[in-house]
Design a protein around this motif. Structure first.
Motif: not given
Length: 55
Positions: A9, A29-30, A33-36, A51
């Motif tokens: 990270r 990660l995207r 489903g993560e918006d980072v 995020p």
């Protein structure tokens, strides 16, 4: 049970390998489903995955 993968990270900004590694981690990660995205943090001289709403 789905295996989990540990992704970095944050990594030191002084390394030429940090951004490509974090960019690849962001794509994973995207896809999950993560918006980072990756940002630079002068305090600590690191690149971090955060995020989108936190930047």
């Amino acid at each position: 049970m789905t295996p989990t993968v540990s992704l970095p990270r944050q990594l030191p900004a002084g390394s030429t390998r940090s951004l490509p590694i974090l960019d690849a981690a962001v794509e994973v990660l995207r896809a999950a489903g993560e918006d980072v995205h990756v940002v630079y943090a002068a305090h600590g001289d690191v690149f971090k995955i955060v995020p989108r709403e936190a930047s």
